[in-house]
Design an enzyme around this catalytic site. Sequence first.
Site, PDB file in Angstrom:
ATOM      1  N   PHE A  15       0.857  -1.148   0.158  1.00  0.00           N
ATOM      2  CA  PHE A  15       0.023  -0.102   0.016  1.00  0.00           C
ATOM      3  C   PHE A  15       0.787   1.109   0.006  1.00  0.00           C
ATOM      4  O   PHE A  15       0.152   2.261  -0.235  1.00  0.00           O
ATOM      5  CB  PHE A  15      -0.795   0.077   1.353  1.00  0.00           C
ATOM      6  CG  PHE A  15      -0.371   0.219   2.627  1.00  0.00           C
ATOM      7  CD1 PHE A  15       0.222   1.314   3.046  1.00  0.00           C
ATOM      8  CD2 PHE A  15      -0.166  -0.958   3.317  1.00  0.00           C
ATOM      9  CE1 PHE A  15       1.008   1.506   4.144  1.00  0.00           C
ATOM     10  CE2 PHE A  15       0.839  -0.933   4.735  1.00  0.00           C
ATOM     11  CZ  PHE A  15       1.126   0.251   4.990  1.00  0.00           C
ATOM     12  N   THR A  16       1.988   1.277   0.227  1.00  0.00           N
ATOM     13  CA  THR A  16       2.986   2.312   0.603  1.00  0.00           C
ATOM     14  C   THR A  16       3.137   3.142  -0.827  1.00  0.00           C
ATOM     15  O   THR A  16       3.041   2.568  -2.090  1.00  0.00           O
ATOM     16  CB  THR A  16       4.343   1.983   1.022  1.00  0.00           C
ATOM     17  OG1 THR A  16       4.953   1.477  -0.105  1.00  0.00           O
ATOM     18  CG2 THR A  16       4.187   1.287   2.468  1.00  0.00           C
ATOM     19  N   CYS A  17       3.807   4.236  -0.817  1.00  0.00           N
ATOM     20  CA  CYS A  17       3.929   4.998  -2.127  1.00  0.00           C
ATOM     21  C   CYS A  17       5.369   4.794  -2.589  1.00  0.00           C
ATOM     22  O   CYS A  17       6.326   5.703  -2.951  1.00  0.00           O
ATOM     23  CB  CYS A  17       3.951   6.453  -1.939  1.00  0.00           C
ATOM     24  SG  CYS A  17       2.220   6.972  -1.557  1.00  0.00           S
ATOM     25  N   LEU A  18       5.877   3.619  -1.976  1.00  0.00           N
ATOM     26  CA  LEU A  18       7.409   3.307  -2.490  1.00  0.00           C
ATOM     27  C   LEU A  18       7.477   2.369  -3.585  1.00  0.00           C
ATOM     28  O   LEU A  18       6.664   1.138  -3.632  1.00  0.00           O
ATOM     29  CB  LEU A  18       8.149   2.578  -1.229  1.00  0.00           C
ATOM     30  CG  LEU A  18       8.116   3.382   0.130  1.00  0.00           C
ATOM     31  CD1 LEU A  18       8.776   2.453   1.132  1.00  0.00           C
ATOM     32  CD2 LEU A  18       9.155   4.556  -0.173  1.00  0.00           C
ATOM     33  N   ILE A  70       3.041   5.802   7.067  1.00  0.00           N
ATOM     34  CA  ILE A  70       1.844   5.849   6.337  1.00  0.00           C
ATOM     35  C   ILE A  70       0.694   5.736   6.774  1.00  0.00           C
ATOM     36  O   ILE A  70      -0.315   6.312   7.038  1.00  0.00           O
ATOM     37  CB  ILE A  70       1.896   5.362   4.818  1.00  0.00           C
ATOM     38  CG1 ILE A  70       3.130   5.973   4.008  1.00  0.00           C
ATOM     39  CG2 ILE A  70       0.559   5.424   4.020  1.00  0.00           C
ATOM     40  CD1 ILE A  70       3.181   5.518   2.715  1.00  0.00           C
TER      41      ILE A  70
END
Length: 408
Positions: free
Chosen positions: A336-339, A375
């Site tokens: 789910f992260t923005c990585l 997050i």
Amino acid sequence: MNNRMLQSVQKKYNKTPFYLFDEQGFINNYNEMLDAFRAIYTKYQISYSYKTNYTPYICNLVKRLGGHAEVVSDMEYELARKLGYPEEQIVFNGPVKGARLEEHLENGGIINIDNYDEAKRICDYATLHIAHQYKVGLRINLDVSGVFISRFGFEPESEELHKTTQLLKDHPNIQLVGLHCHISRARGIEAWRKRVEIMLKATEKYIDGVPEYISLGSGMFGKMPEALEAQFGSNIPTYKDYAKAVIKPIADHYSHIPEEKKPILYTEPGTTIVARYISFVTKILNIKTIRGRNMATVDGSYLNVGEICTLKNLPVIVKESGQDRHHYDAIDIMGFTCLEQDCIYKDYSGELAVGDILTFENVGGYSIVSKPQFIKPNSPMFSVNKEYEVKEIMREETFDDVFSKFNL
């Protein structure tokens, strides 16, 4: 983990993600290891590695099973004390011990010194309490593989080790009674044989008489699902294999010593006994294809399952959602992260659909303890026992858990 365990938790907690702890599997694994080693050396003792997974419910379960606690910080030490451990059943390791070190020393706890400055700190304390006798151990730095140079402990035959042992001997109220070692990335039988060889030579050289204990650290292979074991190769030792190669040489070395005077033999398993018995359950939220790359995004993250998912593809069990399915020859399961690097599974092959529940197995080591508050807060954990009774052993983190420590 079996499907009935998942169903039991879903009746109590009808959302994702969450961790699932197989309590009976953990107990069985713990006892199998203990029995294999004690069959050869009766004074063998498990000292559970808190840094691997310090979930209090699991640490307390280890205590009920008779295991000791291996800690490397004041935080972990305080947990062991709150769980009711006596000082003599807490092994304090690590390169940077905190302010509780002197308390542990004063109350007869086990301390393995990592460096000269730490030895000096202990000696300074002992000088101020000259009427009290103190016992300590030293960590020995091992070279068993040549893959990397470990930064922990004292190199055998080194000037620093000589200087440290002399410092301890010069203090009449300090006694060196044990040696400790631990090294990562060397799980094979031959590396463990060499570990034992080095440690037995070190005890003869640096300990006067028979040591009170020898600690061999950790780093053994544990039980794994077949899909994960295959990624490590075909020569995964069993506990009996380790016992024959590691425990028997020590039993033979001290066979002439009366039982009551033989040293306690510690190992400090973490991943070995806990990894397989925690799973991470997450749901597919969307599936898309960008420039030929298929990706399924879930509501968990690679941060939830630990570093192992960056090294191996974890075994994954798919519970179908009932929505239209599509077969993928290769699809990445993303978090789910923005990585960009948030990939839990690379090139999964099989049928998937939005809404599918994915259970990633073997995530008990260095996952929960390493999850940052990045997050969104961390997920809850549930224990399922042999009667399939469900207990929440870690609640879901909240907004306040993350932000209450900040000043607004």
